[in-house]
Motif scaffolding. Structure first.
Motif, PDB file in Angstrom:
ATOM      1  N   LYS A  51      57.618  42.391  26.072  1.00 18.06           N
ATOM      2  CA  LYS A  51      56.934  43.694  26.113  1.00 18.06           C
ATOM      3  C   LYS A  51      56.621  44.203  24.711  1.00 18.06           C
ATOM      4  O   LYS A  51      55.603  44.849  24.497  1.00 18.06           O
ATOM      5  N   ILE A  52      57.452  43.884  23.733  1.00 19.52           N
ATOM      6  CA  ILE A  52      57.192  44.278  22.344  1.00 19.52           C
ATOM      7  C   ILE A  52      56.027  43.458  21.800  1.00 19.52           C
ATOM      8  O   ILE A  52      55.122  43.988  21.157  1.00 19.52           O
ATOM      9  N   ILE A  53      56.053  42.163  22.057  1.00 20.46           N
ATOM     10  CA  ILE A  53      54.989  41.275  21.568  1.00 20.46           C
ATOM     11  C   ILE A  53      53.624  41.736  22.073  1.00 20.46           C
ATOM     12  O   ILE A  53      52.657  41.813  21.325  1.00 20.46           O
ATOM     13  N   PHE A  54      53.553  42.074  23.364  1.00 20.49           N
ATOM     14  CA  PHE A  54      52.272  42.476  23.938  1.00 20.49           C
ATOM     15  C   PHE A  54      51.803  43.827  23.409  1.00 20.49           C
ATOM     16  O   PHE A  54      50.613  44.083  23.344  1.00 20.49           O
ATOM     17  N   LYS A 168      71.805  42.943  18.034  1.00 19.45           N
ATOM     18  CA  LYS A 168      71.403  43.850  16.957  1.00 19.45           C
ATOM     19  C   LYS A 168      70.222  43.279  16.168  1.00 19.45           C
ATOM     20  O   LYS A 168      69.339  44.020  15.753  1.00 19.45           O
ATOM     21  N   LEU A 169      70.195  41.961  15.972  1.00 13.37           N
ATOM     22  CA  LEU A 169      69.065  41.330  15.291  1.00 13.37           C
ATOM     23  C   LEU A 169      67.780  41.521  16.105  1.00 13.37           C
ATOM     24  O   LEU A 169      66.740  41.892  15.553  1.00 13.37           O
ATOM     25  N   ILE A 170      67.854  41.293  17.404  1.00 16.07           N
ATOM     26  CA  ILE A 170      66.683  41.478  18.266  1.00 16.07           C
ATOM     27  C   ILE A 170      66.222  42.933  18.233  1.00 16.07           C
ATOM     28  O   ILE A 170      65.021  43.209  18.129  1.00 16.07           O
ATOM     29  N   GLU A 171      67.163  43.867  18.283  1.00 16.61           N
ATOM     30  CA  GLU A 171      66.818  45.293  18.219  1.00 16.61           C
ATOM     31  C   GLU A 171      66.133  45.631  16.900  1.00 16.61           C
ATOM     32  O   GLU A 171      65.136  46.355  16.877  1.00 16.61           O
ATOM     33  N   GLU A 172      66.668  45.111  15.790  1.00 20.12           N
ATOM     34  CA  GLU A 172      66.078  45.420  14.487  1.00 20.12           C
ATOM     35  C   GLU A 172      64.680  44.823  14.361  1.00 20.12           C
ATOM     36  O   GLU A 172      63.761  45.477  13.867  1.00 20.12           O
ATOM     37  N   LEU A 173      64.498  43.572  14.793  1.00 22.03           N
ATOM     38  CA  LEU A 173      63.174  42.947  14.729  1.00 22.03           C
ATOM     39  C   LEU A 173      62.174  43.693  15.613  1.00 22.03           C
ATOM     40  O   LEU A 173      61.010  43.875  15.233  1.00 22.03           O
ATOM     41  N   SER A 174      62.626  44.142  16.783  1.00 17.96           N
ATOM     42  CA  SER A 174      61.747  44.898  17.682  1.00 17.96           C
ATOM     43  C   SER A 174      61.324  46.214  17.039  1.00 17.96           C
ATOM     44  O   SER A 174      60.151  46.597  17.092  1.00 17.96           O
TER      45      SER A 174
END
Length: 188
Positions: A51-54, A168-174
């Motif tokens: 959903k972030i990518i799109f 946390k890494l996924i959250e930060e990248l998002s």
């Protein structure tokens, strides 16, 4: 890399398809993103949610790597890691790892010395499954050293960080992707 940054700045102008997959793990956060760049498709691997990518496109540090043969299998010989992502991941671990309860607890137990941050993907222990090393003094983490032998993708699948660090890494990248949404520009 400059070409990749330029490409990503105009990411919204091209076709995008995402297919999630599991790399030896049904809880895998990885997805293959098929990007039509006009002259053909490029297949990137990312850990940023679909959903972030799109809604934002991809930022360079969210691209784990690229499949060399788009229709080939996901295997080390068909994968090129993205050094921007690898540096970002290790910088993130260096900044945030010592704040996580499980890492702090381990440091308090050993008091002085070092301990490995292990990759949680399946397979026998080896140097390619040690992500990095935390140095501890008086029960506190004083530094983090990346393991240059760690493999982002091995025959046992993609890397898996301990859960707290991975989330946390996924959250930060998002969040970073949301902050860097490219401004729409007219073409032609």
């Amino acid at each position: 890399m400059q070409r990749l940054k330029h490409f990503l700045a105009f990411f919204g102008l091209f076709g995008l398809a995402v297919s999630a997959f599991s790399a030896n793990d049904t809880l895998s956060p990885f997805a293959v993103v098929n990007v039509d760049i006009g002259s053909g498709e490029v297949h990137y691997v990312t850990i940023v949610p679909q959903k972030i990518i799109f809604s934002t496109g991809l930022i360079p540090q969210a691209i784990v790597g690229q499949l060399l043969q788009p229709n080939g299998k996901i295997a080390p010989e068909n994968f090129a890691r993205n050094s921007v992502f690898v540096e970002y991941m290790h910088d993130f671990i260096r900044r945030e790892g010592a704040k996580l309860p499980q890492i702090k607890s381990q440091a308090e137990k050993i008091k002085n010395g070092k301990f490995d941050l292990m990759d949680l993907r399946p397979g026998p222990p080896s140097s390619e499954n040690i992500i990095g090393v935390f140095n501890v003094q008086n029960g506190k983490i004083i530094s983090y050293e990346r393991n240059r032998d760690h493999r982002i993708l091995s025959n046992n699948g993609f890397f898996r960080l301990p859960y707290g660090i991975e989330m946390k890494l996924i959250e930060e990248l998002s969040a970073e992707a949301k902050r860097n949404v490219p401004q729409a520009k007219k073409v032609g």
